[in-house]
Write a protein that holds these residues in place. Structure first.
Motif, mmCIF file in Angstrom:
data_model
loop_
_atom_site.group_PDB
_atom_site.id
_atom_site.type_symbol
_atom_site.label_atom_id
_atom_site.label_comp_id
_atom_site.label_asym_id
_atom_site.label_seq_id
_atom_site.Cartn_x
_atom_site.Cartn_y
_atom_site.Cartn_z
ATOM 1 N N MET A 173 0.824 -1.187 0.000
ATOM 2 C CA MET A 173 0.000 0.000 0.000
ATOM 3 C C MET A 173 0.868 1.251 0.000
ATOM 4 S SD MET A 173 -3.090 1.081 0.168
ATOM 5 C CE MET A 173 -3.861 2.614 0.485
ATOM 6 N N LEU A 174 1.850 1.299 0.900
ATOM 7 C CA LEU A 174 2.705 2.481 0.959
ATOM 8 C C LEU A 174 3.605 2.591 -0.269
ATOM 9 C CD1 LEU A 174 3.792 2.577 4.711
ATOM 10 C CD2 LEU A 174 2.203 4.074 3.550
ATOM 11 N N ILE A 175 4.021 1.453 -0.790
ATOM 12 C CA ILE A 175 4.891 1.503 -1.974
ATOM 13 C C ILE A 175 4.121 2.063 -3.160
ATOM 14 C CG2 ILE A 175 6.225 0.091 -3.573
ATOM 15 C CD1 ILE A 175 6.885 -1.723 -1.221
ATOM 16 N N THR A 176 2.872 1.673 -3.299
ATOM 17 C CA THR A 176 2.036 2.211 -4.378
ATOM 18 C C THR A 176 1.833 3.705 -4.201
ATOM 19 O OG1 THR A 176 0.879 0.093 -4.446
ATOM 20 C CG2 THR A 176 -0.160 1.928 -5.574
ATOM 21 N N ALA A 177 1.579 4.132 -2.973
ATOM 22 C CA ALA A 177 1.419 5.563 -2.705
ATOM 23 C C ALA A 177 2.716 6.308 -2.998
ATOM 24 C CB ALA A 177 0.995 5.782 -1.262
ATOM 25 N N ALA A 178 3.854 5.683 -2.724
ATOM 26 C CA ALA A 178 5.141 6.320 -3.002
ATOM 27 C C ALA A 178 5.336 6.523 -4.503
ATOM 28 C CB ALA A 178 6.274 5.484 -2.427
ATOM 29 N N PHE A 179 4.974 5.513 -5.300
ATOM 30 C CA PHE A 179 5.103 5.660 -6.750
ATOM 31 C C PHE A 179 4.164 6.747 -7.282
ATOM 32 C CE2 PHE A 179 7.038 1.341 -6.837
ATOM 33 C CZ PHE A 179 8.238 1.735 -7.410
ATOM 34 N N HIS A 180 2.944 6.781 -6.771
ATOM 35 C CA HIS A 180 1.998 7.802 -7.231
ATOM 36 C C HIS A 180 2.481 9.204 -6.845
ATOM 37 C CE1 HIS A 180 -1.616 4.833 -7.534
ATOM 38 N NE2 HIS A 180 -0.628 4.552 -8.341
ATOM 39 N N TYR A 231 8.351 5.031 0.366
ATOM 40 C CA TYR A 231 8.886 3.821 -0.259
ATOM 41 C C TYR A 231 9.695 3.004 0.756
ATOM 42 C CZ TYR A 231 11.171 0.774 -3.601
ATOM 43 O OH TYR A 231 11.619 -0.332 -4.275
ATOM 44 N N GLY A 232 10.535 3.671 1.519
ATOM 45 C CA GLY A 232 11.340 2.967 2.515
ATOM 46 C C GLY A 232 10.494 2.315 3.596
ATOM 47 N N GLU A 233 9.491 3.024 4.087
ATOM 48 C CA GLU A 233 8.609 2.457 5.107
ATOM 49 C C GLU A 233 7.779 1.310 4.545
ATOM 50 O OE1 GLU A 233 8.119 2.983 8.488
ATOM 51 O OE2 GLU A 233 10.062 3.942 8.208
ATOM 52 N N GLY A 234 7.379 1.426 3.293
ATOM 53 C CA GLY A 234 6.628 0.330 2.665
ATOM 54 C C GLY A 234 7.470 -0.929 2.559
#
Length: 98
Positions: A1-8, A54-57
């Motif tokens: 979830m967080l990685i997707t938010a990071a990319f967006h 991204y790091g937290e994800g």
């Protein structure tokens, strides 16, 4: 979830930066005199937010994988139950006969 938010967030940051460097009035329409330096500052902050997300994800995903592996290993381990051990009678050594 967080990685997707990071990319967006990263994509929006890149878009904000490119448009802001070409026409600073478009992304900063609410300012009377927008300049490129302000676009650069906002883009830097947004980039740091994206990198942190991204790091937290990745950290959360590693923790989730670790807990899944621990759960699976607990399920796969046999339960500790007492196992009967056969009793061996104590015998005296027989002297050799001549």
């Amino acid at each position: 979830m967080l990685i997707t938010a990071a990319f967006h967030t990263g994509i929006w940051t890149l878009l904000f930066f490119i448009v802001g460097m070409i026409k600073p009035k478009w992304p900063l329409f609410f300012l009377k005199k927008p300049d490129r330096f302000l676009v650069l500052i906002i883009s830097t902050v947004l980039f740091m937010v994206s990198a942190t997300l991204y790091g937290e994800g990745n950290r959360q995903r590693a923790l989730e994988e670790k807990t899944v592996k621990e759960t699976v290993s607990k399920i796969m381990e046999p339960s500790s139950a007492p196992v009967p051990v056969p009793e061996v009678p104590a015998s005296k050594p027989n002297p050799p006969k001549n």
